[in-house]
Write a protein that holds these residues in place. Structure first.
Motif, short mmCIF file in Angstrom:
data_model
loop_
_atom_site.label_atom_id
_atom_site.label_comp_id
_atom_site.label_asym_id
_atom_site.label_seq_id
_atom_site.Cartn_x
_atom_site.Cartn_y
_atom_site.Cartn_z
N UNK A 161 0.89 -1.26 0.08
CA UNK A 161 0.10 0.09 -0.09
C UNK A 161 0.77 1.36 -0.03
N UNK A 162 0.71 2.15 -1.12
CA UNK A 162 1.54 3.18 -1.23
C UNK A 162 0.68 4.28 -0.51
N UNK A 163 1.22 4.84 0.58
CA UNK A 163 0.41 6.24 1.04
C UNK A 163 0.55 7.15 -0.09
N UNK A 164 -0.58 7.72 -0.49
CA UNK A 164 -0.84 9.00 -1.48
C UNK A 164 0.05 10.14 -1.09
N UNK A 165 0.87 10.69 -1.92
CA UNK A 165 1.66 11.99 -1.85
C UNK A 165 3.12 11.45 -0.95
N UNK A 166 2.56 10.86 0.22
CA UNK A 166 3.81 10.70 1.35
C UNK A 166 4.64 9.77 0.39
N UNK A 167 4.26 8.74 -0.49
CA UNK A 167 5.22 7.63 -0.81
C UNK A 167 5.91 8.29 -1.84
N UNK A 168 5.80 9.53 -2.38
CA UNK A 168 6.55 10.24 -3.34
C UNK A 168 7.85 10.90 -2.83
N UNK A 169 7.90 11.18 -1.60
CA UNK A 169 8.86 11.92 -1.03
C UNK A 169 10.25 11.33 -1.12
N UNK A 170 11.16 11.97 -1.73
CA UNK A 170 12.47 11.36 -1.89
C UNK A 170 13.13 10.39 -0.61
N UNK A 171 13.59 9.75 -0.65
CA UNK A 171 14.26 8.72 0.39
C UNK A 171 13.12 8.45 1.42
N UNK A 172 12.53 9.28 2.33
CA UNK A 172 11.41 8.83 3.15
C UNK A 172 10.32 8.04 2.66
N UNK A 173 9.98 8.37 1.20
CA UNK A 173 8.82 7.75 0.71
C UNK A 173 9.01 6.09 0.61
N UNK A 174 10.03 5.80 0.02
CA UNK A 174 10.29 4.28 -0.20
C UNK A 174 10.57 3.73 1.63
N UNK A 175 11.43 4.44 2.31
CA UNK A 175 11.39 3.75 3.44
C UNK A 175 10.24 3.52 4.31
N UNK A 176 9.48 4.32 4.51
CA UNK A 176 8.32 4.69 5.41
C UNK A 176 6.92 4.38 4.82
N UNK A 177 6.80 4.68 3.53
CA UNK A 177 5.39 4.86 3.00
C UNK A 177 5.03 3.64 1.84
N UNK A 178 5.73 2.78 1.42
CA UNK A 178 5.62 1.79 0.61
C UNK A 178 5.77 0.43 1.26
N UNK A 179 4.77 0.14 1.95
CA UNK A 179 4.98 -1.17 2.72
C UNK A 179 3.48 -1.80 2.52
N UNK A 180 3.38 -3.34 3.02
CA UNK A 180 2.07 -3.90 2.94
C UNK A 180 1.45 -3.46 4.19
N UNK A 181 -0.06 -3.58 4.22
CA UNK A 181 -0.88 -2.96 5.24
C UNK A 181 -0.48 -3.32 6.72
N UNK A 182 0.17 -4.62 6.80
CA UNK A 182 0.37 -5.05 8.19
C UNK A 182 1.55 -4.30 8.83
N UNK A 183 2.57 -3.77 8.21
CA UNK A 183 3.41 -2.77 8.86
C UNK A 183 2.76 -1.66 9.42
N UNK A 184 1.76 -1.01 8.80
CA UNK A 184 0.93 0.14 9.32
C UNK A 184 0.16 -0.50 10.47
N UNK A 185 -0.30 -1.63 10.22
CA UNK A 185 -1.20 -2.27 11.36
C UNK A 185 -0.56 -2.47 12.53
N UNK A 186 0.76 -2.58 12.47
CA UNK A 186 1.61 -2.89 13.54
C UNK A 186 1.64 -1.69 14.41
N UNK A 187 2.11 -0.80 13.60
CA UNK A 187 2.43 0.51 14.28
C UNK A 187 1.11 1.34 14.93
N UNK A 188 0.11 1.06 14.30
CA UNK A 188 -1.19 1.50 14.70
C UNK A 188 -1.56 0.79 16.10
#
Length: 307
Positions: free
Chosen positions: A125-152
């Motif tokens: 799941x690529x978070x809209x807009x945020x996944x396009x940020x250079x460097x930070x986008x690929x690191x934080x905002x281009x993961x499968x949903x379970x990565x975000x679920x774990x943080x939530x």
């Protein structure tokens, strides 16, 4: 040796994936221990979640349904532990170890027909807009949903424990179960709910390994992740954000040692492979030397209700 082929952005993105199963199991165990119960069966619940999640995921073709099934499987196994410990007053340490052995055996039995089958892929799941940020986008905002679920789950756990009445009751039960009982709180009910939550989180962690990280079923594939999760809870002094830090530290070292192996660093492969576990032990030793590290007062103690 070519360290230039290690991509730092890819390394940090892989760190989050590697840390997720341990983070899920550790945050669940932190809540269980906060309620005053020591469940050493995390490994057994994780491997059961891994096999049930994989089996359901393969049969339905939907990894999300596999994750739900894994959470239920982990919670069901934890309820077995809860009944034995809270109602039948069995020893917590021995029962937890038994639960791990039971989970490992059960998973080997269930998993036999699924060996060599590949898991259905889980879309990133690529978070809209945020996944396009250079460097930070690929690191934080281009993961499968379970990565975000774990943080939530970590954020919600912190909020419930620190900011709500339910969290205060749970912490009270963990600190002094006799006082909580005298005030009229249902100690066993609170602990059963905490144990079920811990089991569900461990099941999710196991399913993440079999459905996303590896994605196939291999007997004993959790490979000690449950024990590391237990160590991280102590390392984190039972605090949710420190659990996150500990899981990401372990995940980071795990990914780094794999990258160093690939780069051909002149260190024996065995030394690199054991480095995440070694560093975790060293951190635990340093923390224990500091003395008081905030263990819940009633942790591991048997509760006898007096009417």
């Amino acid at each position: 040796m070519d360290l230039g082929q290690i991509n730092p952005i890819l390394l940090l993105a892989s760190l989050m994936v590697a840390a997720t199963p341990i983070l899920l199991a550790a945050i669940g165990e932190a809540v269980v221990e906060k309620s005053g119960v020591l469940n050493l069966g995390v490994e057994g619940m994780m491997i059961t979640g891994a096999v049930v999640g994989f089996a359901i995921g393969v049969n339905t073709g939907a990894p999300s349904i596999g994750f739900v099934a894994a959470a239920f499987a982990g919670a069901a196994l934890s309820m077995l532990f809860g009944v034995l410990v809270l109602y039948l007053k069995s020893n917590q340490v021995a029962t937890g170890l038994g639960l791990t052995l039971f989970g490992l055996g059960l998973s080997a039995l269930i998993g036999k027909p699924f060996e060599g089958i590949k898991a259905p892929t889980m879309a990133k799941y690529e978070v809209p807009l945020l996944s396009d940020i250079p460097a930070l986008g690929p690191i934080l905002f281009r993961h499968d949903p379970m990565v975000y679920v774990s943080l939530i789950i970590v954020a919600l756990t912190w909020y419930v424990l620190a900011r709500t009445r339910a969290g205060l009751i749970l912490r009270g039960v963990g600190e002094n179960h006799d006082a909580a009982h005298a005030l009229g709180y249902k100690v066993i009910r609170v602990r059963l709910m905490a144990i079920a939550f811990g089991g569900a989180c461990a099941g999710l962690g196991g399913a993440y390994i079999s459905l996303v990280r590896v994605p196939q079923w291999v007997e004993g594939m959790t490979a000690g992740a449950g024990w590391i999760a237990l160590a991280i809870v102590v390392f984190a002094s039972w605090r949710p954000w420190r659990v996150l830090l500990g899981a990401y530290l372990f995940g980071g070292i795990s990914v780094l040692q794999l990258n160093l192996q690939a780069a051909g660093v002149a260190i024996p492969v065995e030394v690199l492979a054991m480095s995440p576990y070694l560093i975790t032990i060293l951190v635990l030793v340093v923390i224990s030397l500091r003395g008081n590290h905030g263990a819940p007062g009633s942790l591991g103690r048997e509760f006898h209700a007096t009417h």
